[in-house]
Motif scaffolding. Structure first.
Motif, mmCIF file in Angstrom:
data_model
loop_
_atom_site.group_PDB
_atom_site.id
_atom_site.type_symbol
_atom_site.label_atom_id
_atom_site.label_comp_id
_atom_site.label_asym_id
_atom_site.label_seq_id
_atom_site.Cartn_x
_atom_site.Cartn_y
_atom_site.Cartn_z
ATOM 1 N N GLY A 40 -21.132 -14.608 -2.577
ATOM 2 C CA GLY A 40 -21.913 -14.622 -1.346
ATOM 3 C C GLY A 40 -22.201 -13.233 -0.837
ATOM 4 N N LEU A 41 -22.607 -13.156 0.423
ATOM 5 C CA LEU A 41 -22.967 -11.889 1.066
ATOM 6 C C LEU A 41 -22.495 -11.895 2.514
ATOM 7 C CD1 LEU A 41 -26.646 -11.045 -0.005
ATOM 8 C CD2 LEU A 41 -24.595 -9.778 -0.574
ATOM 9 N N VAL A 91 -30.272 -9.536 -0.871
ATOM 10 C CA VAL A 91 -30.557 -10.927 -0.505
ATOM 11 C C VAL A 91 -31.162 -11.704 -1.676
ATOM 12 C CG1 VAL A 91 -32.901 -10.533 0.340
ATOM 13 C CG2 VAL A 91 -31.500 -12.306 1.401
ATOM 14 N N GLU A 92 -31.567 -11.004 -2.740
ATOM 15 C CA GLU A 92 -32.099 -11.681 -3.922
ATOM 16 C C GLU A 92 -31.039 -12.528 -4.623
ATOM 17 O OE1 GLU A 92 -33.753 -8.633 -6.335
ATOM 18 O OE2 GLU A 92 -35.437 -8.239 -4.984
ATOM 19 N N HIS A 93 -29.782 -12.389 -4.183
ATOM 20 C CA HIS A 93 -28.702 -13.219 -4.722
ATOM 21 C C HIS A 93 -28.939 -14.694 -4.395
ATOM 22 C CE1 HIS A 93 -24.684 -14.187 -6.101
ATOM 23 N NE2 HIS A 93 -24.381 -14.730 -4.940
ATOM 24 N N PHE A 94 -29.753 -14.964 -3.366
ATOM 25 C CA PHE A 94 -30.042 -16.339 -2.951
ATOM 26 C C PHE A 94 -31.461 -16.721 -3.363
ATOM 27 C CE2 PHE A 94 -26.999 -14.668 0.178
ATOM 28 C CZ PHE A 94 -25.952 -15.550 -0.041
ATOM 29 N N LYS A 95 -31.640 -18.014 -3.596
ATOM 30 C CA LYS A 95 -32.948 -18.541 -3.991
ATOM 31 C C LYS A 95 -33.364 -19.625 -3.000
ATOM 32 C CE LYS A 95 -33.202 -16.203 -7.913
ATOM 33 N NZ LYS A 95 -32.104 -15.282 -7.598
ATOM 34 N N GLU A 96 -34.655 -19.728 -2.786
ATOM 35 C CA GLU A 96 -35.169 -20.755 -1.882
ATOM 36 C C GLU A 96 -34.878 -22.149 -2.437
ATOM 37 O OE1 GLU A 96 -39.254 -20.159 -0.929
ATOM 38 O OE2 GLU A 96 -38.977 -18.098 -0.233
ATOM 39 N N LYS A 111 -36.282 -19.869 3.233
ATOM 40 C CA LYS A 111 -37.113 -18.715 2.885
ATOM 41 C C LYS A 111 -36.223 -17.503 2.644
ATOM 42 C CE LYS A 111 -41.077 -18.561 4.921
ATOM 43 N NZ LYS A 111 -42.186 -18.378 5.895
ATOM 44 N N VAL A 112 -36.621 -16.674 1.685
ATOM 45 C CA VAL A 112 -35.943 -15.410 1.413
ATOM 46 C C VAL A 112 -36.985 -14.296 1.488
ATOM 47 C CG1 VAL A 112 -34.626 -14.064 -0.257
ATOM 48 C CG2 VAL A 112 -34.226 -16.519 -0.062
ATOM 49 N N VAL A 113 -36.794 -13.376 2.434
ATOM 50 C CA VAL A 113 -37.723 -12.248 2.623
ATOM 51 C C VAL A 113 -37.030 -11.006 2.072
ATOM 52 C CG1 VAL A 113 -39.163 -10.985 4.259
ATOM 53 C CG2 VAL A 113 -38.545 -13.378 4.722
#
Length: 203
Positions: A3-4, A95-100, A177-179
């Motif tokens: 996680g983050l 944050v690219e560790h997470f996907k929509e 959403k991931v920005v």
């Protein structure tokens, strides 16, 4: 779980493809720097220690610990297990560790509400505008025990007291959403804590 560390920005709402208005929370997630790598040979377990949000002033111990990773001292440091891949000291996880579309768990410290009565703290109904000759007991707890036996109040009795300020985890929140350019992640629903409070996002 991997996680983050993040910071709660606030709540908003977005529309899905069916035109339904969905309440959601915006979290600034990372970038987090790997400040220590735990290994089975040295520590007995495998984990990554992540740091988030630079400190303006830090003591020598915190500065020396972060210097090994080539980073500034961090305000929030958390260990995560379950990262897959080859990571080394000083790497940044974004944050690219997470996907929509995937589901995450978010934990944080809930808002402190101070000393509260039983109606707010435990959801008691109170007498309201009922009869029984009540004129100043509308939100009182009522009886808290029996008579001369057991002659005490049982542990765990729901009474007035300090409310909030607890560690709370909300599970299975969908990532809407991931920005990546602004390090933001938008999750469905509410997460614990006030604005600008630290949260831990795990999956």
């Amino acid at each position: 779980m991997s996680g983050l560390i993040g910071k709660k920005i606030g709540m908003t709402s977005i529309f899905d493809e069916n035109g339904k208005n969905i309440p959601c929370t915006v979290i600034e997630a990372g970038p987090c720097v790997i400040t220590q790598v735990r290994t089975k040979e040295v520590d007995g377990y495998e984990a990554l220690q992540l740091g988030f949000d630079d400190k303006k002033t830090a003591n020598k111990a915190a500065e020396g610990h972060a210097k090994k990773a080539g980073s500034a001292a961090k305000r929030k440091v958390v260990e995560f297990q379950g990262f897959e891949g080859d990571f080394k000291l000083g790497d940044a996880i974004t944050v690219e560790h997470f996907k929509e579309g995937e589901f995450v768990d978010v934990s944080g410290t809930s808002k402190g509400k101070g000393f509260q009565g039983v109606v707010k703290r435990h959801g008691f109904a109170g007498v309201g505008q009922a009869t029984h000759g009540q004129h100043n007991r509308l939100r009182a707890p009522g009886s808290i025990g029996a008579a001369s036996y057991p002659a005490r109040v049982f542990k765990g009795m729901k009474m007035a007291g300090r409310m909030g300020g607890d560690k709370v985890k909300v599970e299975n929140l969908r990532v809407l959403k991931v920005v990546t350019d602004k390090n933001l992640i938008v999750v469905k629903g509410a997460v614990p804590g006030h604005k600008n409070s630290y949260v831990i996002i795990s999956k």
